[in-house]
Design an enzyme around this catalytic site. Structure first.
Site, PDB file in Angstrom:
ATOM      1  N   HIS A   1      43.900  35.734  39.592  1.00  0.00           N
ATOM      2  CA  HIS A   1      42.726  36.159  38.751  1.00  0.00           C
ATOM      3  C   HIS A   1      41.840  35.002  39.072  1.00  0.00           C
ATOM      4  O   HIS A   1      41.388  34.091  38.509  1.00  0.00           O
ATOM      5  CB  HIS A   1      43.009  36.138  37.278  1.00  0.00           C
ATOM      6  CG  HIS A   1      42.118  36.609  36.500  1.00  0.00           C
ATOM      7  ND1 HIS A   1      42.642  37.372  35.309  1.00  0.00           N
ATOM      8  CD2 HIS A   1      41.164  37.101  36.525  1.00  0.00           C
ATOM      9  CE1 HIS A   1      41.533  38.259  34.920  1.00  0.00           C
ATOM     10  NE2 HIS A   1      40.452  37.808  35.308  1.00  0.00           N
TER      11      HIS A   1
ATOM     12  N   ARG B   1      41.135  44.689  35.263  1.00  0.00           N
ATOM     13  CA  ARG B   1      42.202  44.338  34.294  1.00  0.00           C
ATOM     14  C   ARG B   1      43.542  44.774  34.953  1.00  0.00           C
ATOM     15  O   ARG B   1      43.541  45.921  35.202  1.00  0.00           O
ATOM     16  CB  ARG B   1      41.833  44.846  33.041  1.00  0.00           C
ATOM     17  CG  ARG B   1      40.596  44.405  32.174  1.00  0.00           C
ATOM     18  CD  ARG B   1      40.971  42.964  31.843  1.00  0.00           C
ATOM     19  NE  ARG B   1      39.701  42.250  31.361  1.00  0.00           N
ATOM     20  CZ  ARG B   1      38.837  41.549  31.929  1.00  0.00           C
ATOM     21  NH1 ARG B   1      39.171  41.515  33.383  1.00  0.00           N
ATOM     22  NH2 ARG B   1      37.928  41.068  31.584  1.00  0.00           N
TER      23      ARG B   1
ATOM     24  N   GLY C   1      29.561  49.903  36.948  1.00  0.00           N
ATOM     25  CA  GLY C   1      28.645  49.064  36.079  1.00  0.00           C
ATOM     26  C   GLY C   1      27.893  47.936  37.397  1.00  0.00           C
ATOM     27  O   GLY C   1      27.862  48.139  38.599  1.00  0.00           O
ATOM     28  N   ARG C   2      27.580  46.808  36.763  1.00  0.00           N
ATOM     29  CA  ARG C   2      26.955  45.903  37.868  1.00  0.00           C
ATOM     30  C   ARG C   2      27.823  45.419  38.929  1.00  0.00           C
ATOM     31  O   ARG C   2      27.207  45.185  39.965  1.00  0.00           O
ATOM     32  CB  ARG C   2      26.551  44.813  36.782  1.00  0.00           C
ATOM     33  CG  ARG C   2      25.501  45.091  35.704  1.00  0.00           C
ATOM     34  CD  ARG C   2      25.027  43.789  35.130  1.00  0.00           C
ATOM     35  NE  ARG C   2      24.077  43.829  34.160  1.00  0.00           N
ATOM     36  CZ  ARG C   2      24.387  44.239  32.648  1.00  0.00           C
ATOM     37  NH1 ARG C   2      25.758  44.517  32.373  1.00  0.00           N
ATOM     38  NH2 ARG C   2      23.572  44.668  31.888  1.00  0.00           N
ATOM     39  N   ILE C   3      29.193  45.084  38.495  1.00  0.00           N
ATOM     40  CA  ILE C   3      29.868  44.552  39.580  1.00  0.00           C
ATOM     41  C   ILE C   3      30.056  45.662  40.703  1.00  0.00           C
ATOM     42  O   ILE C   3      30.140  45.154  41.859  1.00  0.00           O
ATOM     43  CB  ILE C   3      31.203  44.016  38.957  1.00  0.00           C
ATOM     44  CG1 ILE C   3      31.021  42.867  38.039  1.00  0.00           C
ATOM     45  CG2 ILE C   3      31.896  43.519  40.289  1.00  0.00           C
ATOM     46  CD1 ILE C   3      32.009  42.400  37.236  1.00  0.00           C
TER      47      ILE C   3
ATOM     48  N   GLU D   1      50.062  38.978  33.503  1.00  0.00           N
ATOM     49  CA  GLU D   1      49.764  37.820  34.087  1.00  0.00           C
ATOM     50  C   GLU D   1      49.185  36.845  32.960  1.00  0.00           C
ATOM     51  O   GLU D   1      48.931  37.416  31.833  1.00  0.00           O
ATOM     52  CB  GLU D   1      48.230  37.927  34.862  1.00  0.00           C
ATOM     53  CG  GLU D   1      47.022  38.375  34.304  1.00  0.00           C
ATOM     54  CD  GLU D   1      45.815  38.468  35.017  1.00  0.00           C
ATOM     55  OE1 GLU D   1      45.069  37.746  34.582  1.00  0.00           O
ATOM     56  OE2 GLU D   1      45.931  39.200  35.963  1.00  0.00           O
TER      57      GLU D   1
END
Length: 350
Positions: A310, A261, A167-169, A290
């Site tokens: 994170h 994730r 995707g975008r990232i 986490e």
């Protein structure tokens, strides 16, 4: 005139809170602290709420939605992910869910590249040597703390970057990596995606960047990539997608980076892979379970695992924009206007 109530479970900054305060018919109940509010406070103040603005650490479930009552219209989370929200509970009440994608694309792409460099170049081990005061005692040798080089040396072999999710990232990450000398990009994507449309996108993006982009299966990403970036959603479909089987297929010099994730990776399998040197290293912004990750966690104990808490979206600019988007989502939901970034809840539960 009707009045509306919004519960905000953290101080999200003056810019975002100002968006809500500017609405004269909205009463805001704010937990004005950085730590997570006690559940009892949330449930008590939920009564009569028309909207919630929550963070990843706040559970949105039947208990909370029942406490609010039937007038509730919208839940807005200041996060891209929404695993903390019970989608079935939202869908059966026909509630809106807003989230904050897109604005954190660049920040997460930056930190993904940082983790790839840190893991490949043993930066975690090197930093620990300095912090522990061991640098003066370290015996230098020609290959001390050496690791695989991500950038391409003249005459060196072909470099391939792999993505799980594109995707975008992932695309922003690829743009940052091309100047390092990567010549090819492989990715595995969701079967739900329009593959014809993605093929056109891949050709256009590859032409812009001067790199070959190819969609392949998950096994090929593992086998052929020098660095693998995990940038897929969480949930049942991707739970432990990176398993012992996946890790055994990776190159011994390869680096795994997870900025998506924690549940995508089997932590025990990854710790075993690092200990037994199936792969070179791992850069992790997220870990399953986490934030309950202590010093005795198997990945924290692995020298070639760089683990950070994170921090992917952690720039002042990005968090401010996320907060403002979350505020606009909750306001729009209350007033019956389209959310700026909404989740199609029913798509996930049908």
């Amino acid at each position: 005139m009707s009045r509306f109530k919004v519960v905000v479970t953290r101080n999200i900054g003056p810019d975002a809170l100002g968006i809500i305060r500017a609405c004269n018919d909205i009463d805001m109940v704010l937990w004005n602290h950085d730590e997570r509010p006690e559940r009892e406070w949330v449930l008590r103040n939920a009564q009569g709420a028309h909207g919630f603005l929550v963070l990843m650490s706040d559970k949105v479930n039947d208990e909370l939605l029942d406490a609010a009552g039937p007038q509730l219209r919208v839940v807005s989370t200041m996060s891209v992910g929404f695993e903390h929200c019970d989608l079935r509970a939202l869908a059966k009440r026909d509630l809106l869910l807003g989230h904050t994608p897109d604005v954190l694309t660049d920040a997460v792409a930056d930190i993904g590249v940082m983790l790839a460099l840190m893991a490949s170049r043993n930066a975690g081990q090197g930093h620990k040597i300095v912090l522990d005061g061991q640098w003066p005692k370290m015996v230098w040798a020609p290959f001390t703390l050496c690791g695989p080089q991500i950038s391409t040396l003249s005459g060196a072999g072909r470099r391939t970057v792999g993505f799980v999710g594109f995707g975008r990232i992932a695309q922003a990450t690829l743009k940052r990596l091309v100047p390092f000398g990567f010549q090819s990009c492989l990715y595995a994507g969701s079967k739900r995606q329009n593959q014809d449309a993605n093929r056109e996108r891949d050709v256009e993006l590859g032409s812009q960047l001067g790199i070959v982009i190819e969609r392949v299966d998950l096994e090929e990403v593992a086998k052929a990539s020098d660095v693998v970036f995990l940038l897929c959603p969480g949930g049942e479909e991707t739970h432990h997608l990176v398993s012992e089987s996946f890790l055994r297929k990776m190159k011994r010099t390869a680096v795994l980076v997870n900025v998506s994730r924690g549940t995508v990776v089997d932590s025990n399998a990854l710790a075993k892979a690092l200990k037994e040197e199936w792969i070179w290293g791992a850069g992790l912004d997220v870990v399953e379970g986490e934030p309950d990750i202590g010093q005795d966690h198997p990945l924290v104990k692995e020298p070639r695992a760089v683990v950070i808490p994170h921090m992917g979206s952690g720039t002042h600019e990005t968090r401010t924009e996320m907060a403002k988007l979350a505020a606009m989502n909750v306001v729009n939901g209350i007033y019956g206007r389209p959310l700026l970034a909404g989740v199609d809840v029913k798509r996930y539960v049908d």
